[in-house]
Motif scaffolding. Structure first.
Motif, short mmCIF file in Angstrom:
data_model
loop_
_atom_site.label_atom_id
_atom_site.label_comp_id
_atom_site.label_asym_id
_atom_site.label_seq_id
_atom_site.Cartn_x
_atom_site.Cartn_y
_atom_site.Cartn_z
N LEU A 171 38.42 45.59 43.29
CA LEU A 171 37.46 44.51 43.09
C LEU A 171 36.90 43.98 44.40
N SER A 172 37.61 44.22 45.50
CA SER A 172 37.15 43.72 46.79
C SER A 172 35.95 44.51 47.32
N ALA A 173 35.68 45.67 46.75
CA ALA A 173 34.50 46.45 47.14
C ALA A 173 33.30 45.90 46.38
N THR A 174 32.57 44.99 47.01
CA THR A 174 31.50 44.26 46.33
C THR A 174 30.20 45.06 46.26
N ILE A 175 29.73 45.31 45.04
CA ILE A 175 28.46 46.00 44.83
C ILE A 175 27.37 44.96 44.65
N GLU A 176 26.39 44.95 45.55
CA GLU A 176 25.30 43.99 45.45
C GLU A 176 24.17 44.48 44.55
N ALA A 177 24.00 45.80 44.45
CA ALA A 177 22.95 46.36 43.59
C ALA A 177 23.25 47.82 43.34
N ASN A 178 22.70 48.32 42.24
CA ASN A 178 22.77 49.76 41.99
C ASN A 178 21.48 50.20 41.31
N SER A 179 21.19 51.46 41.40
CA SER A 179 19.96 51.99 40.82
C SER A 179 20.25 53.39 40.29
N ILE A 180 19.84 53.65 39.06
CA ILE A 180 20.16 54.90 38.39
C ILE A 180 18.92 55.77 38.26
N GLY A 181 19.07 57.06 38.49
CA GLY A 181 17.95 57.98 38.36
C GLY A 181 18.38 59.31 37.77
N ILE A 182 17.42 60.05 37.26
CA ILE A 182 17.64 61.39 36.75
C ILE A 182 16.79 62.34 37.58
N PHE A 183 17.45 63.31 38.21
CA PHE A 183 16.75 64.28 39.03
C PHE A 183 16.44 65.53 38.20
N HIS A 184 15.17 65.95 38.23
CA HIS A 184 14.71 67.12 37.48
C HIS A 184 14.23 68.20 38.44
N ALA A 185 14.46 69.46 38.10
CA ALA A 185 13.94 70.56 38.91
C ALA A 185 14.05 71.86 38.14
N ASN A 186 13.13 72.78 38.44
CA ASN A 186 13.23 74.14 37.93
C ASN A 186 14.11 74.94 38.88
N ASP A 187 14.05 76.25 38.82
CA ASP A 187 14.89 77.07 39.69
C ASP A 187 14.46 76.94 41.14
N GLY A 188 15.42 77.15 42.04
CA GLY A 188 15.12 77.16 43.47
C GLY A 188 14.75 75.81 44.02
N TRP A 189 15.68 74.87 44.05
CA TRP A 189 15.39 73.52 44.53
C TRP A 189 16.45 73.07 45.52
N GLY A 190 16.13 72.03 46.28
CA GLY A 190 17.09 71.43 47.19
C GLY A 190 16.51 70.17 47.81
N PHE A 191 17.34 69.17 48.02
CA PHE A 191 16.90 67.97 48.73
C PHE A 191 17.97 67.53 49.70
N ALA A 192 17.55 66.92 50.79
CA ALA A 192 18.46 66.50 51.86
C ALA A 192 18.35 65.01 52.11
N MET A 193 19.49 64.37 52.25
CA MET A 193 19.56 62.95 52.58
C MET A 193 20.17 62.81 53.98
#
Length: 336
Positions: free
Chosen positions: A9-31
């Motif tokens: 409980l001490s790990a305080t979450i101030e916000a969250n955001s949910i998403g769905i990632f879509h792709a056909n074959d041959g994909w990639g993303f970098a963060m």
């Protein structure tokens, strides 16, 4: 006392955001590397893919597997280990997708990716914004990547169904989505951490190992339950029925710091939470964490955080409003 529950409980979450990632074959993303206050969770809801992290071997993620990325660690996900990678922050900005920050509230999930029709879901993605993760007694000692095979179904048989529910949401607002999604996202986050702790009995010396020791675990629980008490090493040793030298040695071996250091760290964590909440006076907060002198409390707080209590609270207020700048890594980052 459920000490693990208290620390989760001490790990305080101030916000969250949910998403769905879509792709056909041959994909990639970098963060890229982002501030440590940003945490990302990914669950595979389509065919297998690969997690790519600098310096590590590629990890195959099968349908139903999930991964949590902590400490703002750079990472990538792709259909194959050698697939070309699209910088996600640049993609986010060019697509004009919404920003993410500590005050973000979503009324629907974000559908994004490389499939224009959004008919090929691959990942459920959740971005979290945490408050002061470096000062969390749990988050600071966790690895940058936590992997749950089959979404930790051995510990949480309900988790796959929860992920499927979130993944099925469309991108149009529905009544009650905000509250439901917020609670479920927070439940998923704490479940990740709990599953990791419960399945990793050989963590390096820290308080997690202390949980498995009956007497040291009782000492930790006493500190968490009554941080205002005048806990000395001798008093804690008496509390758990040990001699002072034996207690001090075993505590340091298991927890990785002295009883006094741990007590100070927990008191300051509790104090910081109350300072940010601004519901009590500084003198009341000082008393809550065991300081009869407000001046002494202010001195220790400033030495710990580098700011006075009031400046610390003001900084958090400014961060909450200023970190919603478009294109900032704090927000463009996996706005999922």
């Amino acid at each position: 006392m459920d000490l693990l529950g208290e620390v989760l409980l001490s790990a305080t979450i101030e916000a969250n955001s949910i998403g769905i990632f879509h792709a056909n074959d041959g994909w990639g993303f970098a963060m890229p590397d982002v501030p440590a206050s940003m945490v990302f969770a990914y669950s595979v809801i389509g065919p297998p893919c690969w997690l790519l992290s600098p310096g590590d071997d590629p990890i195959r993620l099968n349908h139903g597997d999930s991964v949590l990325i902590l400490h703002g660690h750079a990472h990538a996900l792709a259909s194959t280990p050698d697939a070309p990678l699209t910088p996600l922050l640049e993609y986010w900005e060019t697509q004009g997708l919404p920003d993410f920050g500590p005050e973000t509230r979503r009324h629907a999930p974000i559908h994004f990716g490389f499939d224009g029709s959004h008919s090929a879901p691959r990942l459920l993605a959740i971005a979290y914004f945490l408050r002061d993760p470096a000062h969390s007694p749990l988050l600071s000692i966790l690895p940058s990547t936590i992997l749950l095979r089959e979404s930790g179904s051995g510990h949480f048989p309900w988790l796959p169904a929860t992920l499927e529910f979130l993944a099925a949401e469309k991108n149009d607002a529905k009544a009650g989505y905000l509250a439901t999604a917020t609670h479920l996202a927070e439940l998923i986050f704490s479940s990740f951490l709990r599953a990791h702790v419960l399945s990793t009995p050989t963590l390096s010396p820290n308080w997690v190992r202390g949980l498995s020791d009956a007497q040291i675990g009782r000492a930790l629980a006493a500190i968490h339950a009554r941080p205002e008490q005048d806990w000395t090493t001798t008093a804690l040793a008496v509390e758990v029925g040990m001699s002072r030298p034996t207690f001090a040695r075993r505590f340091s071996e298991l927890v990785g710091q002295t009883p006094a250091s741990y007590l100070l760290a927990w008191r300051m964590h509790v104090a910081a939470e109350h300072v940010v909440a601004r519901k009590e006076s500084i003198s009341a907060i000082a008393e809550r964490v065991g300081y009869s002198s407000e001046a002494a409390f202010r001195h220790v707080f400033k030495r710990r955080f580098g700011l006075s209590p009031l400046k610390y609270a003001s900084q958090h207020s400014r961060n909450a409003s200023s970190s919603a700048v478009s294109g900032s890594p704090m927000h463009s980052s996996l706005e999922s």
